[in-house]
Design a protein around this motif. Structure first.
Motif, short mmCIF file in Angstrom:
data_model
loop_
_atom_site.label_atom_id
_atom_site.label_comp_id
_atom_site.label_asym_id
_atom_site.label_seq_id
_atom_site.Cartn_x
_atom_site.Cartn_y
_atom_site.Cartn_z
N ARG A 70 47.78 42.29 61.48
CA ARG A 70 47.88 41.76 60.12
C ARG A 70 47.85 42.84 59.04
O ARG A 70 47.50 42.55 57.90
N LYS A 71 48.23 44.08 59.36
CA LYS A 71 48.12 45.14 58.35
C LYS A 71 49.06 44.89 57.16
O LYS A 71 48.71 45.20 56.02
N SER A 72 50.23 44.30 57.40
CA SER A 72 51.14 44.01 56.29
C SER A 72 50.58 42.89 55.42
O SER A 72 50.67 42.94 54.19
N ILE A 73 49.97 41.89 56.06
CA ILE A 73 49.32 40.81 55.30
C ILE A 73 48.14 41.36 54.51
O ILE A 73 47.88 40.93 53.39
N GLY A 74 47.45 42.35 55.10
CA GLY A 74 46.35 42.98 54.39
C GLY A 74 46.80 43.64 53.10
O GLY A 74 46.12 43.58 52.07
N ALA A 75 47.97 44.27 53.14
CA ALA A 75 48.51 44.90 51.92
C ALA A 75 48.86 43.84 50.87
O ALA A 75 48.60 44.02 49.68
N ILE A 76 49.46 42.73 51.31
CA ILE A 76 49.78 41.63 50.38
C ILE A 76 48.51 41.05 49.80
O ILE A 76 48.43 40.78 48.58
N ASP A 77 47.51 40.86 50.64
CA ASP A 77 46.22 40.31 50.21
C ASP A 77 45.61 41.19 49.13
O ASP A 77 45.13 40.72 48.09
N PHE A 78 45.63 42.50 49.36
CA PHE A 78 45.06 43.45 48.39
C PHE A 78 45.82 43.40 47.07
O PHE A 78 45.23 43.37 45.98
N ALA A 79 47.15 43.40 47.15
CA ALA A 79 47.98 43.42 45.93
C ALA A 79 47.78 42.15 45.10
O ALA A 79 47.73 42.22 43.87
N LEU A 80 47.66 41.00 45.76
CA LEU A 80 47.58 39.73 45.03
C LEU A 80 46.18 39.40 44.54
O LEU A 80 46.03 38.60 43.61
N ASN A 81 45.15 39.99 45.15
CA ASN A 81 43.79 39.58 44.80
C ASN A 81 42.94 40.70 44.21
O ASN A 81 42.12 40.43 43.34
N ALA A 82 43.11 41.93 44.68
CA ALA A 82 42.33 43.03 44.11
C ALA A 82 42.94 43.55 42.82
O ALA A 82 42.22 43.80 41.84
N VAL A 83 44.26 43.70 42.80
CA VAL A 83 44.93 44.30 41.63
C VAL A 83 44.73 43.47 40.35
O VAL A 83 44.40 44.04 39.30
N PRO A 84 44.90 42.13 40.38
CA PRO A 84 44.66 41.35 39.14
C PRO A 84 43.23 41.52 38.62
O PRO A 84 43.02 41.66 37.40
N GLY A 85 42.25 41.52 39.52
CA GLY A 85 40.87 41.71 39.08
C GLY A 85 40.66 43.07 38.45
O GLY A 85 39.98 43.20 37.43
N ALA A 86 41.27 44.11 39.05
CA ALA A 86 41.14 45.46 38.51
C ALA A 86 41.78 45.56 37.12
O ALA A 86 41.22 46.18 36.20
N LEU A 87 42.95 44.95 36.95
CA LEU A 87 43.62 44.99 35.65
C LEU A 87 42.81 44.27 34.57
O LEU A 87 42.70 44.76 33.43
N ILE A 88 42.21 43.16 34.94
CA ILE A 88 41.38 42.43 33.97
C ILE A 88 40.14 43.24 33.63
O ILE A 88 39.69 43.25 32.47
N GLY A 89 39.58 43.95 34.61
CA GLY A 89 38.45 44.84 34.32
C GLY A 89 38.81 45.90 33.31
O GLY A 89 38.01 46.22 32.41
N LEU A 90 40.02 46.45 33.40
CA LEU A 90 40.48 47.44 32.43
C LEU A 90 40.68 46.81 31.05
O LEU A 90 40.31 47.39 30.01
N LEU A 91 41.26 45.60 31.03
CA LEU A 91 41.50 44.91 29.75
C LEU A 91 40.20 44.55 29.05
O LEU A 91 40.15 44.48 27.81
N LEU A 92 39.14 44.33 29.82
CA LEU A 92 37.83 44.02 29.23
C LEU A 92 37.15 45.26 28.64
O LEU A 92 36.11 45.14 27.98
N GLY A 93 37.73 46.42 28.87
CA GLY A 93 37.15 47.65 28.34
C GLY A 93 36.05 48.21 29.21
O GLY A 93 35.24 49.02 28.74
N TRP A 94 36.01 47.82 30.48
CA TRP A 94 34.97 48.29 31.39
C TRP A 94 35.33 49.62 32.06
O TRP A 94 34.53 50.16 32.83
N GLY A 95 36.51 50.13 31.79
CA GLY A 95 36.92 51.42 32.33
C GLY A 95 37.27 51.36 33.81
O GLY A 95 37.39 50.29 34.42
#
Length: 368
Positions: A70-95
């Motif tokens: 499932r390594k390819s699914i793992g990459a999709i999982d990371f892109a769809l779930n980790a990246v949005p959270g990280a972007l919102i963290g940046l938008l909140l000004g948390w660095g």
């Protein structure tokens, strides 16, 4: 009582534990006079014991095959779930730190809640369950270098210290995997599976010793306990699982209850809109992952069920929020995390009820 009600209404019991903690914690309806040391120690013990049990559910060969499958699914999982959270963290000004923290919280599904939901719905030995478990294993394995890196960033250490911390985490994880692959016979000779009481205390002691030692060197105590469980394989792991399985729900209750005690309900209201946004993104992301892993199955609702098992966030999200509690945004983050965990846990239960197969409906009707 909460566990009994949850079973009756077919909803995950985790939201009940969190709500009880909110009611009895600071700012709750009936606040208990508890010291911070007691709360911190109780939460740490709950996390250590819960993740020890999760480690016992896996083995080195299973981890390796799951990663390769499932390594390819793992990459999709990371892109769809980790990246949005990280972007919102940046938008909140948390660095950068906030991005790393929030990305981790939104990325990792709850292995504990997912396994409990599989057991409650009778799907724990199905092909859907096996495929979901491989995704959960890849996520858990990703956390081995992530948690030490996060600890280093929270402590404000430099790049060299961060590199050494992650390198140490990878080394320890590799050693645990090697033991899991090769150490079955050696561990079987050292640990007497016939002496049930001694075996139980030995494993508990090893998990606590590993967790405490990990804290001293800046490694995650939760991951250390997970790796202790992972290193135990074969007959030893089976004996320990049988001995500890009745305590699994107790560990989970302690862990989620203590986290609820540390958050004031008043702090949850300002973060509710943001938690709802994160929950919507998280539900959509996990449902897409579920579709990817089960789209080839004959059961047309299999992918929906797989997505539902992946939706809830839980123990690791709360562990991550706890590690970042000392940051400038720590208080807001904890309130956001508990609201997010509540929303995703309830949503998963609702989705599971909505996608029951015709076989399940017929079985429920015959029981009625």
């Amino acid at each position: 009582m909460a566990a009994y009600i949850a079973v009756r209404v077919k909803i995950s019991v985790v939201p009940f534990y969190l709500v009880i903690g909110l009611m009895l914690g600071k700012g709750g309806l009936y606040p208990l006079d508890l010291s911070e040391t007691f709360l911190d120690t109780g939460a740490q013990l709950g996390a250590i014991l819960l993740l020890l049990m999760l480690g016992l559910e896996h083995s080195g060969p299973n981890l390796a095959s799951a990663f390769m499958e499932r390594k390819s699914i793992g990459a999709i999982d990371f892109a769809l779930n980790a990246v949005p959270g990280a972007l919102i963290g940046l938008l909140l000004g948390w660095g950068i730190l906030g991005a790393v923290v929030l990305g981790g919280i939104t990325y990792v599904s709850s292995s504990g809640i997912a396994s409990q939901m599989m057991k409650e719905t009778g799907w724990q030995r199905s092909e859907v369950s096996r495929r979901v478990t491989t995704v959960l294993v890849v996520e858990d394995l990703t956390l081995a270098p992530y948690l030490p890196l996060l600890t280093t960033l929270v402590a404000g250490a430099g790049a060299i210290a961060g590199f050494l911390s992650v390198s140490f985490a990878l080394l320890v994880t590799a050693i645990a995997l090697i033991i899991s692959f090769k150490g079955e016979n050696a561990l079987g000779k050292i640990l007497n599976t016939q002496a049930q009481g001694g075996l139980l205390l030995t494993v508990f002691g090893a998990a606590l010793l590993a967790a405490g030692s990990a804290e001293l060197v800046g490694f995650s105590s939760a991951v250390a306990a997970f790796l202790v469980g992972l290193a135990l394989t074969g007959e030893v792991a089976l004996a320990v699982r049988l001995r500890l399985s009745p305590l699994r729900d107790l560990f989970a209750a302690i862990f989620f209850l203590f986290f609820g005690l540390s958050v004031s309900p008043v702090e949850m209201l300002p973060v509710l809109p943001l938690a709802l946004l994160l929950a919507v993104l998280g539900i959509a992301g996990k449902m897409y992952v579920g579709w990817n892993i089960a789209k080839d199955m004959s059961d047309g609702s299999a992918w929906k069920r797989a997505g539902a098992f992946l939706i809830p966030r839980g123990e690791f999200s709360i562990v991550i929020a706890g590690l970042a509690a000392s940051t400038s945004f720590g208080s807001q983050l904890q309130a956001l995390t508990i609201t997010y965990v509540l929303l995703t846990s309830i949503a998963a239960s609702i989705v599971l009820r909505a996608v029951r197969s015709s076989f399940e409906r017929a079985r429920a009707k015959s029981k009625a």
